[in-house]
Design a protein around this motif. Sequence first.
Motif, short mmCIF file in Angstrom:
data_model
loop_
_atom_site.label_atom_id
_atom_site.label_comp_id
_atom_site.label_asym_id
_atom_site.label_seq_id
_atom_site.Cartn_x
_atom_site.Cartn_y
_atom_site.Cartn_z
N SER A 93 0.85 -1.19 0.00
CA SER A 93 0.00 0.00 0.00
C SER A 93 0.88 1.24 0.00
CB SER A 93 -0.92 0.02 1.22
OG SER A 93 -1.83 -1.07 1.19
N LEU A 94 0.46 2.24 -0.77
CA LEU A 94 1.29 3.44 -0.94
C LEU A 94 0.38 4.59 -1.34
CD1 LEU A 94 4.48 4.22 -1.29
CD2 LEU A 94 3.88 4.21 -3.72
N LYS A 95 0.69 5.79 -0.83
CA LYS A 95 -0.03 6.99 -1.24
C LYS A 95 0.96 8.02 -1.77
CE LYS A 95 -3.83 6.49 2.10
NZ LYS A 95 -4.91 6.27 1.11
N ALA A 96 0.52 8.83 -2.72
CA ALA A 96 1.31 9.95 -3.22
C ALA A 96 0.38 11.14 -3.41
CB ALA A 96 2.00 9.59 -4.53
N GLU A 97 0.83 12.32 -2.97
CA GLU A 97 -0.02 13.50 -2.99
C GLU A 97 0.66 14.62 -3.77
OE1 GLU A 97 -0.80 14.59 1.03
OE2 GLU A 97 -1.39 12.57 1.63
N PRO A 98 -0.13 15.52 -4.37
CA PRO A 98 0.45 16.65 -5.09
C PRO A 98 1.34 17.50 -4.19
CG PRO A 98 -1.91 16.48 -5.53
CD PRO A 98 -1.61 15.52 -4.42
N GLY A 99 2.46 17.94 -4.75
CA GLY A 99 3.38 18.78 -3.99
C GLY A 99 4.24 18.02 -3.00
N LYS A 100 4.26 16.69 -3.10
CA LYS A 100 5.07 15.88 -2.20
C LYS A 100 5.81 14.80 -2.97
CE LYS A 100 2.30 16.62 1.95
NZ LYS A 100 1.58 15.99 3.09
N VAL A 101 6.96 14.40 -2.40
CA VAL A 101 7.76 13.33 -2.99
C VAL A 101 7.70 12.13 -2.05
CG1 VAL A 101 10.06 12.60 -3.72
CG2 VAL A 101 9.32 14.96 -4.12
N THR A 102 7.24 11.01 -2.58
CA THR A 102 7.25 9.74 -1.84
C THR A 102 8.43 8.92 -2.33
OG1 THR A 102 4.84 9.76 -1.63
CG2 THR A 102 5.95 7.65 -1.31
N CYS A 103 9.38 8.64 -1.45
CA CYS A 103 10.58 7.88 -1.82
C CYS A 103 10.42 6.42 -1.43
CB CYS A 103 11.82 8.46 -1.13
SG CYS A 103 12.36 10.01 -1.81
N VAL A 104 10.70 5.55 -2.37
CA VAL A 104 10.65 4.10 -2.13
C VAL A 104 12.08 3.59 -2.16
CG1 VAL A 104 9.74 1.89 -2.90
CG2 VAL A 104 8.40 3.99 -3.26
N LEU A 105 12.52 3.05 -1.04
CA LEU A 105 13.90 2.62 -0.85
C LEU A 105 13.98 1.10 -0.71
CD1 LEU A 105 14.54 5.36 1.80
CD2 LEU A 105 15.86 5.24 -0.32
N GLY A 106 15.19 0.59 -0.88
CA GLY A 106 15.42 -0.84 -0.70
C GLY A 106 16.50 -1.35 -1.63
N ARG A 107 16.98 -2.55 -1.34
CA ARG A 107 18.04 -3.15 -2.14
C ARG A 107 17.51 -3.58 -3.50
NH1 ARG A 107 18.98 -7.95 0.33
NH2 ARG A 107 16.99 -7.71 1.42
N ASN A 108 18.42 -4.00 -4.36
CA ASN A 108 18.02 -4.54 -5.66
C ASN A 108 17.15 -5.78 -5.47
OD1 ASN A 108 19.27 -2.70 -7.37
ND2 ASN A 108 21.22 -3.79 -7.32
N GLY A 109 16.12 -5.90 -6.30
CA GLY A 109 15.32 -7.12 -6.31
C GLY A 109 14.27 -7.24 -5.24
N VAL A 110 13.94 -6.14 -4.55
CA VAL A 110 12.96 -6.24 -3.46
C VAL A 110 11.55 -5.86 -3.92
CG1 VAL A 110 14.68 -5.85 -1.68
CG2 VAL A 110 13.41 -3.89 -2.61
N GLY A 111 11.40 -5.40 -5.18
CA GLY A 111 10.07 -5.12 -5.70
C GLY A 111 9.80 -3.66 -6.04
N LYS A 112 10.81 -2.80 -5.95
CA LYS A 112 10.59 -1.37 -6.19
C LYS A 112 10.14 -1.10 -7.63
CE LYS A 112 14.76 0.05 -5.14
NZ LYS A 112 15.42 -1.29 -5.10
N THR A 113 10.87 -1.67 -8.59
CA THR A 113 10.50 -1.47 -9.99
C THR A 113 9.17 -2.14 -10.30
OG1 THR A 113 12.80 -1.20 -10.73
CG2 THR A 113 11.20 -1.92 -12.37
#
Length: 231
Positions: free
Chosen positions: A21-41
């Motif tokens: 679950s993830l939310k993103a709002e106008p005027g804000k930056v949501t950063c998704v972090l983690g190692r390679n292969g954890v599902g970010k892409t």
Amino acid sequence: MLDVNAINLHYGAAQALRGVSLKAEPGKVTCVLGRNGVGKTSLLRAIVGQHSISAGAITFEGKDISRLSTVERARHGIAIVPQGREIFPLLTVEENLETGFAPLPRNDRSVPDDVFSLFPVLNTMLNRRGGDLSGGQQQQLAIGRALVMRPRLLLLDEPTEGIQPSIIKDIGRAISYLRSLGQMAIVLVEQYLDFAQELGDRLVVMDRGSIVYACDKADMDEGALKRAMAI
């Protein structure tokens, strides 16, 4: 604006996302972090419609877009800067930028001034082929191409990967400027904690297809964040 609600995603029998679950709002930056292969892409692919989810829902501006095609999502104002940039090497810089026209009404098919003010080098290289640009210049071109679409949601997949420090600063300034306009939601996938901490209004850490830590910048526990990234 963007609400990702408990989504799963599979590649065949392999599960890449687990109840994310993830939310993103106008005027804000949501950063998704983690190692390679954890599902970010995979998360970005799910949001943009490059791969169908197997459970959960994705809503954008109050509309369920879970079953819309990538093209339809682009027409709704969702743009992605993919990992590896994926510019067209044999097209000129100008032609690469113009590929961003595809989802736009004919009257909106022009390159916004912000593209050249944020990345002046592109204006000096309009007739050069994309494949002749340096890696950093190609990254600026990829971001510029996404901005041509006039997105209301911008997804950036590791824009600093393999980029020289001076251009990383340019990209950081561009993201800060776009956030300051207050009209665009930005989801930034990153591995570099310093870059994410500088820009992120909300920080999310993924591991094995799940979110294992999330906080607003104001409430960040740096020790807990680093421990989550070290999982």
